[in-house]
Design an enzyme around this catalytic site. Structure first.
Site, PDB file in Angstrom:
ATOM      1  N   LYS A   7       6.152  -5.968  -0.761  1.00  0.00           N
ATOM      2  CA  LYS A   7       5.460  -7.079  -0.003  1.00  0.00           C
ATOM      3  C   LYS A   7       4.259  -7.233  -0.623  1.00  0.00           C
ATOM      4  CE  LYS A   7       3.180  -7.996   3.237  1.00  0.00           C
ATOM      5  NZ  LYS A   7       1.869  -8.800   2.791  1.00  0.00           N
ATOM      6  N   GLU A  33      -2.865   5.062   0.029  1.00  0.00           N
ATOM      7  CA  GLU A  33      -4.224   5.064  -0.625  1.00  0.00           C
ATOM      8  C   GLU A  33      -4.840   4.036   0.150  1.00  0.00           C
ATOM      9  OE1 GLU A  33      -6.780   3.612  -2.900  1.00  0.00           O
ATOM     10  OE2 GLU A  33      -5.595   3.107  -4.287  1.00  0.00           O
ATOM     11  N   CYS A  55     -11.161   0.180  -4.301  1.00  0.00           N
ATOM     12  CA  CYS A  55     -11.330   1.210  -3.251  1.00  0.00           C
ATOM     13  C   CYS A  55     -12.002   2.299  -3.582  1.00  0.00           C
ATOM     14  CB  CYS A  55      -9.793   1.572  -3.059  1.00  0.00           C
ATOM     15  SG  CYS A  55      -8.921   2.043  -4.523  1.00  0.00           S
ATOM     16  N   GLU A  64     -16.734   0.806   4.660  1.00  0.00           N
ATOM     17  CA  GLU A  64     -16.314   0.270   3.320  1.00  0.00           C
ATOM     18  C   GLU A  64     -16.535  -1.194   3.529  1.00  0.00           C
ATOM     19  OE1 GLU A  64     -11.986  -0.141   2.334  1.00  0.00           O
ATOM     20  OE2 GLU A  64     -12.597   0.807   0.720  1.00  0.00           O
TER      21      GLU A  64
HETATM   22  P1  NAI Z   1      -5.000  -4.742   4.488  1.00  0.00           P
HETATM   23  O1  NAI Z   1      -4.857  -3.338   4.477  1.00  0.00           O
HETATM   24  O2  NAI Z   1      -4.740  -5.141   6.159  1.00  0.00           O
HETATM   25  O3  NAI Z   1      -3.756  -5.405   3.971  1.00  0.00           O
HETATM   26  C1  NAI Z   1      -3.152  -4.885   2.803  1.00  0.00           C
HETATM   27  C2  NAI Z   1      -1.633  -5.283   2.694  1.00  0.00           C
HETATM   28  O4  NAI Z   1      -1.062  -4.578   4.023  1.00  0.00           O
HETATM   29  C3  NAI Z   1      -1.390  -6.785   2.682  1.00  0.00           C
HETATM   30  O5  NAI Z   1      -0.087  -6.708   2.099  1.00  0.00           O
HETATM   31  C4  NAI Z   1      -1.025  -6.925   4.180  1.00  0.00           C
HETATM   32  O6  NAI Z   1      -0.246  -8.065   4.168  1.00  0.00           O
HETATM   33  C5  NAI Z   1      -0.421  -5.677   4.754  1.00  0.00           C
HETATM   34  N1  NAI Z   1      -0.395  -5.446   6.159  1.00  0.00           N
HETATM   35  C6  NAI Z   1      -1.565  -5.843   6.911  1.00  0.00           C
HETATM   36  N2  NAI Z   1      -1.273  -5.490   8.240  1.00  0.00           N
HETATM   37  C7  NAI Z   1      -0.079  -4.722   8.122  1.00  0.00           C
HETATM   38  C8  NAI Z   1       0.720  -4.168   8.973  1.00  0.00           C
HETATM   39  N3  NAI Z   1       0.447  -4.141  10.482  1.00  0.00           N
HETATM   40  N4  NAI Z   1       1.960  -3.595   8.599  1.00  0.00           N
HETATM   41  C9  NAI Z   1       2.139  -3.595   7.414  1.00  0.00           C
HETATM   42  N5  NAI Z   1       1.506  -4.274   6.638  1.00  0.00           N
HETATM   43  C10 NAI Z   1       0.389  -4.763   6.886  1.00  0.00           C
HETATM   44  O7  NAI Z   1      -6.236  -5.289   4.029  1.00  0.00           O
HETATM   45  P2  NAI Z   1      -6.757  -6.774   4.299  1.00  0.00           P
HETATM   46  O8  NAI Z   1      -6.797  -7.161   5.552  1.00  0.00           O
HETATM   47  O9  NAI Z   1      -6.273  -7.459   2.938  1.00  0.00           O
HETATM   48  O10 NAI Z   1      -8.652  -6.487   3.898  1.00  0.00           O
HETATM   49  C11 NAI Z   1      -9.356  -5.944   4.997  1.00  0.00           C
HETATM   50  C12 NAI Z   1     -10.175  -5.065   4.557  1.00  0.00           C
HETATM   51  O11 NAI Z   1      -9.517  -3.794   3.949  1.00  0.00           O
HETATM   52  C13 NAI Z   1     -11.106  -5.135   3.125  1.00  0.00           C
HETATM   53  O12 NAI Z   1     -12.165  -6.172   3.612  1.00  0.00           O
HETATM   54  C14 NAI Z   1     -11.363  -3.794   2.529  1.00  0.00           C
HETATM   55  O13 NAI Z   1     -12.405  -3.448   3.226  1.00  0.00           O
HETATM   56  C15 NAI Z   1     -10.080  -3.006   3.061  1.00  0.00           C
HETATM   57  N6  NAI Z   1      -9.277  -2.936   1.757  1.00  0.00           N
HETATM   58  C16 NAI Z   1      -9.110  -1.954   1.215  1.00  0.00           C
HETATM   59  C17 NAI Z   1      -8.344  -1.882   0.138  1.00  0.00           C
HETATM   60  C18 NAI Z   1      -8.342  -0.545  -0.596  1.00  0.00           C
HETATM   61  O14 NAI Z   1      -7.853  -0.427  -1.824  1.00  0.00           O
HETATM   62  N7  NAI Z   1      -9.015   0.645  -0.177  1.00  0.00           N
HETATM   63  C19 NAI Z   1      -7.314  -2.822  -0.471  1.00  0.00           C
HETATM   64  C20 NAI Z   1      -7.521  -4.107   0.440  1.00  0.00           C
HETATM   65  C21 NAI Z   1      -8.457  -4.338   1.439  1.00  0.00           C
END
Ligand code: NAI
Ligand code: MG
Length: 449
Positions: free
Chosen positions: A142, A217, A251, A352
């Site tokens: 996904k 991660e 990240c 972050e």
């Molecule tokens: P997110 O962690 O919510 O999304 C990442 C993935 O998880 C996407 O594919 C999303 O569709 C999926 N997802 C979201 N909610 C879910 C749930 N309840 N169950 C299963 N899958 C789910 O991150 P988002 O909303 O894109 O970004 C928000 C913040 O998160 C960013 O501003 C950043 O600070 C942080 N982030 C950190 C990352 C890292 O690699 N450390 C990567 C992406 C975001």
């Protein structure tokens, strides 16, 4: 783009289950899996210009940077192709009475759910799929809803390489529907997730229903420590790009920049000057170094942190806001920003941001730098810049983080494990540890007497 939901996840998982139980993939010999993964690597290598273009169009990474990721994507595939032939259990001497022989078998864990973020869409998809395939698992991926194009294409290339239908399933859709359904699915054996810590916690909760295995991660607030004996010509650009690369959407970005007091003023001046000369703009222009942020939501989040920093008394010595230059005003462009007057307890120094924002913090001793570097819930990346071997070793041992980079930042290799301490997650990607994430260990006892 089709918006998949729970029903589509069900269909993907059912296909992956059929392919796992009845299909040929896990019955292939290691050499057969290796050959197919090598073919996939060749296809990715051939098509990489188009793949890079998709990622640039989708999430705004500069075309120079998305093209430069070819070596890593192809390298990951070739590394895991090799790993497919290295899987083995052990024969173990036991202390039981009589003749009884014990050994272990390594078996693929089953159906893997992979959930990815948008900051490196293609490379991240490869990083999830390739080790699971090497282990003999089947997959439902996904991708992030912000950047679904290149992961979908990877699915097509898998078919073209000869991976049987049903082994790799790509279902696009939002996190709250498709992602949540995959995380909770009773027929998924393992979820591999990269993204925010809050979503990681939701995934752990969702995993309880069928006690599926999880690797995570998650976020970071990584310390990058510059000693007064560092080679500043290397440390200035190194520490700057440790945050500004990919517009800060990495990240393990070294966002808490600790600089030893004697060089603090000079270092801040030089890193601010470096930030100001970075070329930010249309990511399709090959001379551009930094593109926009991925979305309106991310723009609001990052500019919110910039405002919070200023409100709490931090001073931006470079950048500090959205770029409103005429040709960029309609995009999600943010100035590479260096803040001084930051205190460790400020929001910008704790949370972050995921944008091009450095907090520069002075320190006096190595012990202090390690203690303050570790004073965070996260533990993903970290950096040290010094020419003193004692400092380098002490700080590398003292930091509680999954990676420590000395006189460099963000070095990555398919053979070297990467992952987090503390709330940056658990499990490791890359290296020997990664393949273990997709294997079960079975103990077999054979009475031979
Ligand atoms: P997110 O962690 O919510 O999304 C990442 C993935 O998880 C996407 O594919 C999303 O569709 C999926 N997802 C979201 N909610 C879910 C749930 N309840 N169950 C299963 N899958 C789910 O991150 P988002 O909303 O894109 O970004 C928000 C913040 O998160 C960013 O501003 C950043 O600070 C942080 N982030 C950190 C990352 C890292 O690699 N450390 C990567 C992406 C975001
Ligand atoms: Mg989210």
């Amino acid at each position: 783009m089709a918006e998949g939901d729970a029903e589509d996840i069900d269909r993907g998982v059912a296909a992956a289950r059929r392919a796992f139980e009845d299909g040929p993939w896990r019955r292939f010999t290691p050499f057969q899996r290796q050959a197919i993964l090598l073919r996939l690597a060749d296809l990715v290598e051939e098509r990489f210009d188009e793949i890079a273009m998709l990622d640039t169009l989708d999430m705004g990474g500069p075309i120079s940077a998305t093209r430069a990721r070819k070596g890593r994507a192809v390298g990951l595939l070739r590394y895991y192709a090799g790993q497919a032939t290295t899987i083995h259990g052990d024969t173990i001497a036991n202390s039981q009475a009589g003749e009884i022989f014990s050994f272990t078998l390594k078996e693929p864990i089953g159906v893997v759910g992979a959930i990815n973020p948008w900051n490196g869409p293609f490379g991240m998809a490869v990083w999830k799929i390739a080790p699971a395939l090497a282990a003999g698992c089947t997959i439902v991926l996904k991708p992030a809803e912000q950047a679904p194009l290149s992961p979908l294409w990877l699915g097509e290339l898998c078919l073209e390489a000869g991976i049987p239908s049903g082994v790799v399933n790509v279902v696009n859709g939002p996190g709250r529907t498709a992602g949540a359904a995959l995380a909770a699915h009773p027929d998924v054996n393992k979820v591999a997730f990269t993204g925010s810590t809050a979503t990681g916690q939701a995934i752990i909760r969702a995993s309880a229903g069928n006690v599926k295995r999880v690797s995570l991660e998650l976020g970071g607030k990584s310390p990058d420590i510059v000693f007064d004996d560092a080679d500043l010509d290397a440390a200035v650009p190194g520490a700057a790009m440790a945050v500004f690369a990919n517009s800060g959407q990495i990240c393990s970005a070294g966002t808490r920049l600790f600089v030893q007091r004697g060089i603090y003023d000079e270092f801040v001046e030089r890193i601010a000057a470096f930030a100001k000369q970075l070329r930010v703009g249309n990511p399709l222009d090959p001379d551009i170094q930094l593109g926009p942020l991925v979305s309106q939501g991310q723009l609001e989040r990052v500019t919110g942190y910039l405002e919070s920093g200023k409100a709490q008394g931090a001073r931006a010595v470079s950048g500090g806001g959205r770029i409103l230059r005429e040709d960029l005003a309609e995009g999600y462009f943010v100035e590479p920003t260096v803040f001084t007057n930051v205190r460790d307890e400020m929001k910008i120094a704790r949370e972050e941001i995921f944008g091009p924002v450095i907090s520069a913090l002075p320190f006096d001793t190595a012990e202090e730098a390690v203690a303050r570097g570790n004073a965070t819930d996260y533990g993903l990346g970290s950096g040290v810049w010094t020419q003193n071997l004692t400092n380098a070793h002490r700080v590398a041992k003292g930091l509680r983080a999954g990676s420590v980079w000395v006189n460099c930042y963000q070095a990555m290799d398919p053979a070297v494990p990467f992952g987090g301490y503390k709330m940056s997650g658990y499990g490791r990607e890359s290296g020997r540890e990664h393949i273990e994430e997709f294997l079960e260990t079975k103990a077999v006892w054979i009475k031979t007497g």
